[in-house]
Scaffold this motif. Sequence first.
Motif, mmCIF file in Angstrom:
data_model
loop_
_atom_site.group_PDB
_atom_site.id
_atom_site.type_symbol
_atom_site.label_atom_id
_atom_site.label_comp_id
_atom_site.label_asym_id
_atom_site.label_seq_id
_atom_site.Cartn_x
_atom_site.Cartn_y
_atom_site.Cartn_z
ATOM 1 N N THR A 1 0.874 -1.299 -0.147
ATOM 2 C CA THR A 1 0.065 0.068 -0.112
ATOM 3 C C THR A 1 0.785 1.234 -0.168
ATOM 4 O OG1 THR A 1 -1.822 -1.103 1.245
ATOM 5 C CG2 THR A 1 -1.879 1.307 1.297
ATOM 6 N N ALA A 2 0.485 2.164 -0.756
ATOM 7 C CA ALA A 2 1.070 3.669 -0.835
ATOM 8 C C ALA A 2 0.166 4.467 -0.153
ATOM 9 C CB ALA A 2 1.553 3.796 -2.210
ATOM 10 N N LEU A 3 0.773 5.659 0.425
ATOM 11 C CA LEU A 3 -0.088 6.677 0.690
ATOM 12 C C LEU A 3 0.683 7.840 0.228
ATOM 13 C CD1 LEU A 3 -2.201 8.215 2.603
ATOM 14 C CD2 LEU A 3 -0.325 8.490 4.350
ATOM 15 N N ILE A 4 -0.361 8.883 -0.504
ATOM 16 C CA ILE A 4 0.289 10.185 -1.169
ATOM 17 C C ILE A 4 -0.671 11.023 -0.421
ATOM 18 C CG2 ILE A 4 0.378 11.216 -3.445
ATOM 19 C CD1 ILE A 4 1.699 8.489 -3.171
ATOM 20 N N THR A 5 0.030 12.139 0.121
ATOM 21 C CA THR A 5 -0.635 13.207 0.566
ATOM 22 C C THR A 5 -0.312 14.646 0.136
ATOM 23 O OG1 THR A 5 1.178 13.063 2.431
ATOM 24 C CG2 THR A 5 -1.118 12.176 2.869
ATOM 25 N N GLY A 6 -1.087 15.484 0.021
ATOM 26 C CA GLY A 6 -1.119 16.854 -0.490
ATOM 27 C C GLY A 6 -1.504 17.650 0.277
ATOM 28 N N GLY A 7 -1.167 19.101 0.491
ATOM 29 C CA GLY A 7 -1.873 20.171 1.262
ATOM 30 C C GLY A 7 -1.776 20.191 2.707
ATOM 31 N N VAL A 8 -0.694 19.359 3.407
ATOM 32 C CA VAL A 8 -0.620 19.351 4.532
ATOM 33 C C VAL A 8 -0.619 20.808 5.086
ATOM 34 C CG1 VAL A 8 0.772 18.942 6.491
ATOM 35 C CG2 VAL A 8 0.178 17.093 4.831
ATOM 36 N N HIS A 9 0.086 21.427 4.382
ATOM 37 C CA HIS A 9 0.321 22.960 4.412
ATOM 38 C C HIS A 9 -0.588 23.470 3.154
ATOM 39 C CE1 HIS A 9 4.556 22.651 6.412
ATOM 40 N NE2 HIS A 9 3.589 22.836 7.372
ATOM 41 N N GLY A 10 -1.686 23.988 3.611
ATOM 42 C CA GLY A 10 -2.702 24.608 2.738
ATOM 43 C C GLY A 10 -2.336 25.505 1.578
ATOM 44 N N TYR A 11 -1.184 26.590 2.041
ATOM 45 C CA TYR A 11 -0.782 27.118 0.649
ATOM 46 C C TYR A 11 0.182 26.720 -0.123
ATOM 47 C CZ TYR A 11 3.922 27.533 3.044
ATOM 48 O OH TYR A 11 5.106 27.125 3.404
ATOM 49 N N GLU A 12 0.476 25.400 -0.052
ATOM 50 C CA GLU A 12 1.593 24.531 -0.839
ATOM 51 C C GLU A 12 0.705 23.882 -2.084
ATOM 52 O OE1 GLU A 12 4.114 22.421 1.647
ATOM 53 O OE2 GLU A 12 4.740 24.373 2.730
ATOM 54 N N THR A 13 0.319 25.077 -3.279
ATOM 55 C CA THR A 13 -0.553 24.576 -4.123
ATOM 56 C C THR A 13 -0.422 23.385 -4.930
ATOM 57 O OG1 THR A 13 -0.940 26.932 -4.101
ATOM 58 C CG2 THR A 13 -1.912 25.124 -6.020
ATOM 59 N N SER A 14 0.980 23.001 -5.313
ATOM 60 C CA SER A 14 1.529 21.812 -6.077
ATOM 61 C C SER A 14 1.089 20.631 -5.449
ATOM 62 C CB SER A 14 2.760 22.126 -6.929
ATOM 63 O OG SER A 14 3.772 21.960 -5.721
ATOM 64 N N GLU B 1 -5.954 8.625 11.914
ATOM 65 C CA GLU B 1 -6.828 7.639 12.180
ATOM 66 C C GLU B 1 -7.424 7.047 10.867
ATOM 67 O OE1 GLU B 1 -9.895 9.909 14.033
ATOM 68 O OE2 GLU B 1 -9.050 9.691 16.034
ATOM 69 N N LEU B 2 -7.233 7.622 9.827
ATOM 70 C CA LEU B 2 -7.540 7.093 8.507
ATOM 71 C C LEU B 2 -6.448 6.009 8.123
ATOM 72 C CD1 LEU B 2 -9.000 6.979 5.520
ATOM 73 C CD2 LEU B 2 -7.444 8.476 4.835
ATOM 74 N N VAL B 3 -5.381 6.203 8.425
ATOM 75 C CA VAL B 3 -4.230 5.352 8.212
ATOM 76 C C VAL B 3 -4.330 4.148 9.088
ATOM 77 C CG1 VAL B 3 -1.741 5.006 8.443
ATOM 78 C CG2 VAL B 3 -2.669 6.885 7.068
ATOM 79 N N GLN B 4 -4.490 4.362 10.199
ATOM 80 C CA GLN B 4 -4.903 3.297 11.176
ATOM 81 C C GLN B 4 -6.025 2.217 10.685
ATOM 82 O OE1 GLN B 4 -5.077 4.894 15.159
ATOM 83 N NE2 GLN B 4 -2.756 5.387 15.183
ATOM 84 N N SER B 5 -7.203 3.003 10.168
ATOM 85 C CA SER B 5 -8.094 2.137 9.795
ATOM 86 C C SER B 5 -8.053 1.291 8.571
ATOM 87 C CB SER B 5 -9.544 3.045 9.652
ATOM 88 O OG SER B 5 -9.123 3.806 8.583
ATOM 89 N N THR B 6 -7.096 1.738 7.727
ATOM 90 C CA THR B 6 -6.518 1.011 6.603
ATOM 91 C C THR B 6 -6.354 -0.349 6.699
ATOM 92 O OG1 THR B 6 -6.226 3.230 5.469
ATOM 93 C CG2 THR B 6 -5.614 1.154 4.471
ATOM 94 N N GLY B 7 -5.635 -0.613 7.579
ATOM 95 C CA GLY B 7 -5.080 -2.060 7.737
ATOM 96 C C GLY B 7 -3.995 -2.271 6.944
ATOM 97 N N GLY B 8 -3.401 -3.453 7.023
ATOM 98 C CA GLY B 8 -2.212 -3.797 6.462
ATOM 99 C C GLY B 8 -0.965 -2.875 6.695
ATOM 100 N N SER B 9 0.432 -3.236 5.836
ATOM 101 C CA SER B 9 1.275 -2.294 5.988
ATOM 102 C C SER B 9 1.593 -1.630 4.816
ATOM 103 C CB SER B 9 2.603 -3.325 6.401
ATOM 104 O OG SER B 9 2.467 -4.246 5.096
ATOM 105 N N PHE B 10 2.120 -0.349 5.072
ATOM 106 C CA PHE B 10 2.262 0.690 4.227
ATOM 107 C C PHE B 10 3.838 0.397 3.666
ATOM 108 C CE2 PHE B 10 -1.632 2.589 5.492
ATOM 109 C CZ PHE B 10 -2.062 3.146 4.450
ATOM 110 N N LEU B 11 4.017 0.516 2.245
ATOM 111 C CA LEU B 11 5.293 0.290 1.643
ATOM 112 C C LEU B 11 6.115 1.601 1.492
ATOM 113 C CD1 LEU B 11 7.419 -1.477 0.503
ATOM 114 C CD2 LEU B 11 6.339 -1.170 -1.835
ATOM 115 N N VAL B 12 5.413 2.637 1.075
ATOM 116 C CA VAL B 12 5.741 3.978 0.569
ATOM 117 C C VAL B 12 4.550 5.014 0.941
ATOM 118 C CG1 VAL B 12 4.914 3.719 -1.796
ATOM 119 C CG2 VAL B 12 6.612 5.226 -1.306
ATOM 120 N N HIS B 13 5.245 6.164 1.240
ATOM 121 C CA HIS B 13 4.343 7.149 1.516
ATOM 122 C C HIS B 13 5.304 8.542 1.039
ATOM 123 C CE1 HIS B 13 2.837 10.316 4.612
ATOM 124 N NE2 HIS B 13 2.387 10.712 3.453
ATOM 125 N N VAL B 14 4.575 9.298 0.163
ATOM 126 C CA VAL B 14 5.072 10.472 -0.615
ATOM 127 C C VAL B 14 4.274 11.836 -0.053
ATOM 128 C CG1 VAL B 14 5.867 11.577 -2.507
ATOM 129 C CG2 VAL B 14 5.744 9.140 -2.481
#
Length: 306
Positions: free
Chosen positions: A80-93, A157-170
């Motif tokens: 499983t991979a997690l991709i996250t954006g906008g942790v800082h809302g002003y960082e548009t790209s 909490e979303l990550v914890q509810s997903t179950g399984g192990s994550f291989l990569v997070h960007v």
Amino acid sequence: MTDSIPYPIGTAGQPWGASERDQWRARQTRQRRYDQDVVPRIDALAARYDKVTYGQLDYAGEAYDLLALRNRHFDPTLPTALITGGVHGYETSGVMGALAFLEREAAAYAERINLLVAPCVSPWAYERIHRWNYDAIDPNRNFRIDGPAREAVALMELVQSTGGSFLVHVDLHETTDSDESEFRPALAARDGKAYEPGEIPDGFYIVDDSENPQPAFSQAVIAAVERVTHIAPADAQGEIIGSPVVAPGVIEYSLAKLGLCASITGARYTTTTEVYPDSPRTTPSECVDAQVAAVCAALDYALEHG
């Protein structure tokens, strides 16, 4: 701004209280719309992915659904991979890069890896083009399950509810000129500390985890992005934003110790990207392309090397 110019809120040497936070909030104005820029693209992608509402924020009567997208058929036998954006809302790209990856490239990873994508972790800050949330808290220093940032807790909490192990997070970010003109001076004022000016690097760089360094992975990401946009050089001290450059375009932080988003999955491969959108050598679309290239390179390397 230099340390000789005081921030307009607070008293030098004294941390903010409730009154100063209220003054700060009064200065924040909505400059764009999450429900117009981001939600319609998520809704369009829901034709191909499961749309997940993993929380809701209510800040002074303004409500925001926290939205993610995931494979319709989440296969527990796949990484499983997690991709996250906008942790800082002003960082548009970061926001637009996460969406563009899903729209343009994600289909190539079908039946190879499970994808969980949270394109805009901080919608209130996205609308104000700000680093902090409504409570004048930086979510990306507070990814702790009992922490004060509601955006961070909901994502964990979303990550914890997903179950399984994550291989990569960007985790997709930007470093901007406003870091020095607004956000770092505000941070110093909020915490009752002296503002010490820094230097904004011109170009793309990434942050590896000093507790789990993956140099070959990092260099694979840099090599892919270098075909899209320029890589930030080290400054005269051999550093980028005060941290030693360990390889071209790469610095290291202790992700979990600092409460950074990229620490929340415990994945083997983690990276925080940093695009510099204010450079005269790039464009907004190129910044988005760089984020997409970073995600693809990270997934490709992780899938190849396990």
